[in-house]
Design a protein around this motif. Structure first.
Motif, PDB file in Angstrom:
ATOM      1  N   SER A 164       0.842  -1.209   0.000  1.00 21.13           N
ATOM      2  CA  SER A 164       0.000   0.000   0.000  1.00 21.13           C
ATOM      3  C   SER A 164       0.868   1.247   0.000  1.00 21.13           C
ATOM      4  CB  SER A 164      -0.893   0.026   1.239  1.00 21.13           C
ATOM      5  OG  SER A 164      -0.107   0.263   2.396  1.00 21.13           O
ATOM      6  N   GLY A 165       0.208   2.387  -0.114  1.00 22.65           N
ATOM      7  CA  GLY A 165       0.917   3.657  -0.066  1.00 22.65           C
ATOM      8  C   GLY A 165       1.505   3.931   1.309  1.00 22.65           C
ATOM      9  N   ALA A 166       0.674   3.790   2.323  1.00 24.14           N
ATOM     10  CA  ALA A 166       1.144   4.070   3.682  1.00 24.14           C
ATOM     11  C   ALA A 166       2.354   3.205   4.027  1.00 24.14           C
ATOM     12  CB  ALA A 166       0.019   3.837   4.681  1.00 24.14           C
ATOM     13  N   PHE A 219       0.006  14.878   2.624  1.00 17.91           N
ATOM     14  CA  PHE A 219      -0.720  13.639   2.940  1.00 17.91           C
ATOM     15  C   PHE A 219       0.133  12.440   2.561  1.00 17.91           C
ATOM     16  CE2 PHE A 219      -3.410  10.003   2.082  1.00 17.91           C
ATOM     17  CZ  PHE A 219      -4.184   9.958   3.233  1.00 17.91           C
ATOM     18  N   HIS A 220       0.338  11.524   3.530  1.00 22.01           N
ATOM     19  CA  HIS A 220       1.191  10.369   3.256  1.00 22.01           C
ATOM     20  C   HIS A 220       0.591   9.049   3.716  1.00 22.01           C
ATOM     21  CE1 HIS A 220       4.292  13.116   1.883  1.00 22.01           C
ATOM     22  NE2 HIS A 220       4.079  13.832   2.969  1.00 22.01           N
ATOM     23  N   GLU A 263       5.235  15.684  -1.246  1.00 10.60           N
ATOM     24  CA  GLU A 263       4.623  15.294  -2.515  1.00 10.60           C
ATOM     25  C   GLU A 263       5.094  16.310  -3.557  1.00 10.60           C
ATOM     26  OE1 GLU A 263       0.123  14.572  -1.596  1.00 10.60           O
ATOM     27  OE2 GLU A 263       1.068  15.577   0.095  1.00 10.60           O
TER      28      GLU A 263
HETATM   29  C1  LIG Z   1      -3.025   7.772  -1.316  1.00 11.21           C
HETATM   30  C2  LIG Z   1      -1.742   8.342  -0.848  1.00 11.21           C
HETATM   31  C3  LIG Z   1      -1.014   7.756   0.209  1.00 11.21           C
HETATM   32  C4  LIG Z   1      -1.534   6.603   1.016  1.00 11.21           C
HETATM   33  O1  LIG Z   1      -1.745   5.454   0.281  1.00 11.21           O
HETATM   34  P1  LIG Z   1      -2.650   4.290   0.891  1.00 11.21           P
HETATM   35  O2  LIG Z   1      -2.514   3.179  -0.104  1.00 11.21           O
HETATM   36  O3  LIG Z   1      -4.041   4.826   1.018  1.00 11.21           O
HETATM   37  O4  LIG Z   1      -2.088   3.932   2.214  1.00 11.21           O
HETATM   38  C5  LIG Z   1       0.209   8.312   0.535  1.00 11.21           C
HETATM   39  N1  LIG Z   1       0.700   9.375  -0.126  1.00 11.21           N
HETATM   40  C6  LIG Z   1       0.032   9.967  -1.136  1.00 11.21           C
HETATM   41  C7  LIG Z   1       0.641  11.127  -1.849  1.00 11.21           C
HETATM   42  C8  LIG Z   1      -1.223   9.480  -1.516  1.00 11.21           C
HETATM   43  O5  LIG Z   1      -1.904  10.086  -2.499  1.00 11.21           O
END
Ligand SMILES: *Cc1c(COP(=O)(O)O)cnc(C)c1O
Length: 396
Positions: A104-106, A132-133, A184
């Motif tokens: 995942s992103g997180a 946002f991260h 970002e």
């Molecule tokens: C969506 C997003 C995240 C988090 O990703 P998840 O898969 O929801 O945990 C982190 N950073 C940025 C820039 C995002 O757009």
């Protein structure tokens, strides 16, 4: 209400802000609900469906891989994983040649933070106001929005925030104790905020001088969405660590922290592993996604289609007093209004188009880059009608 919505509401997490729709099928930039109604999807799971819903290349790769081998722990080698790693590190900027794979992103952000602390032996992380991260503890500690943070404090210590886009504010935060700056390249969740042209390069120089690492979070901006493979390329900046997720698996959960080899190799055996990380199914999806992006020149496609989309949005903005601004790059765009957009989004949905949002008054557009001209036109027409209706409603 259908049985599906009742069951999800009763047994699922109460934390998702739900739209009253049950989606059962998708293809390209279009999804269908359980009654067979069609929608153009400009939200695309906040950009996850960048190469389109159920892209045939991904469907094919996942079906094949599922029949061969679904799981293979990272303590063994695997052909699908090595192929994905090769393609991923070929696609990232020169110098970023090793990846910590995630789901995942997180988790990609978690990996990046741990890499930075381990590699530098320092603990301080500078993040950005509005940044946002993600929502796990480390990622949340780098996330600005109080609504996400405050209910869960205390968070991870060592994080502080600089003004986004402001090098003098950043210079005040970055010291000899700073492990990393995380940002970002274009802020997504906060409303598609593009920084000044000299910003990312200046941030990299500040980091270099202090011996800190620059982590660029390309989770939303990456893979061609902004018109370049990575948004940081617009400003000619190569970070020390780059985080990737969202669309990288063609919809399948997959992410990565990609970094210089010397940074990744600062991890000792066992220090950062995860059971599902680099599983063959996700890796096969990731390899097919990267192949597709290259094959169709997705960044070029996003640049061209983004120009048309931005023009359409600009027209809507000019023709409506409730509209404030259009901003963004490529197929990562925002239309900011002077009004709360909740009802506007519902109107658009009833009319057959799905849009995401940033806060209360900004429509966030992260459509599949493969959207056809006709689908884009349809989405814009529906948005224009919804803005029109809201403008009339607000005029009384
Ligand atoms: C969506 C997003 C995240 C988090 O990703 P998840 O898969 O929801 O945990 C982190 N950073 C940025 C820039 C995002 O757009």
């Amino acid at each position: 209400m259908t049985a599906t919505t009742e069951t999800e509401d009763a047994h699922g997490s109460s934390s998702f802000q739900k739209f009253p729709l049950t989606l059962v099928r998708g293809s390209g930039a279009v999804v269908w609900d359980d009654r067979g109604k069609e929608y153009v999807d400009f939200m695309a799971g906040y950009g996850v469906a960048i190469i389109g819903h159920s892209n045939p290349a991904v469907v094919n790769a996942v079906s094949k891989q599922a029949a061969d081998l679904i799981t293979c722990h990272g303590s063994f080698y695997n052909d699908a994983r090595s192929s994905f790693l090769e393609k991923l590190t070929a696609a990232t900027p020169k110098g970023l040649e090793r990846a910590v794979l995630t789901n995942s992103g997180a988790e990609s952000v978690e990996a990046a933070i741990k890499l930075a602390r381990k590699h530098t032996g320092r603990s301080k992380i500078v993040s950005m106001k509005g940044g946002f991260h993600g929502k796990t503890y480390g990622a949340l500690s780098a996330t600005w929005n109080k609504k996400y943070r405050e209910p869960f404090e205390p968070l991870v210590p060592g994080f502080e925030f600089a003004d986004y886009g402001d090098l003098s504010s950043l210079a005040k935060c970055v010291t000899q104790e700073t492990a990393a700056v995380i940002a970002e390249p274009i802020q997504g969740e906060t409303g598609i905020i593009v920084p000044p042209d000299d910003y990312l390069r200046g941030a990299k120089e500040l980091c270099d001088r202090a011996g800190a690492l620059l982590i660029l979070d390309e989770i939303q901006t990456g893979l061609g969405r902004t018109g370049k493979m990575w948004a940081s390329e617009h400003w000619g900046v190569v970070p020390d660590i780059m985080t990737v997720a969202k669309g990288i698996g063609g919809g399948v959960p997959l992410g990565a922290a990609v970094a210089r080899a010397d940074i990744v190799s600062s991890l000792q055996k066992g220090e950062h592993t995860s059971t599902f990380a680099g599983n063959p199914l996700a890796c096969a999806a990731g390899a097919a996604t990267l192949d597709f992006i290259k094959q169709v020149n997705l960044p070029g496609m996003a640049a061209a289609k983004g120009t048309a989309l931005a023009q359409g949005l600009g027209k809507i903005a000019r023709e409506h007093r409730v509209a404030r601004e259009v901003r963004g790059m490529g197929m990562m765009l925002a239309l900011e209004l002077r009004i709360d957009i909740q009802r506007l989004l519902s109107r658009a949905m009833s009319d057959g188009a799905i849009f995401g949002y940033s806060g209360r008054n900004t429509v966030r557009l992260l459509p599949p880059v493969v959207a056809t001209e006709d689908q884009t036109r349809r989405g814009l027409e529906i948005l224009a009608r919804a803005v029109d209706a809201e403008e009339k409603a607000h005029a009384g």
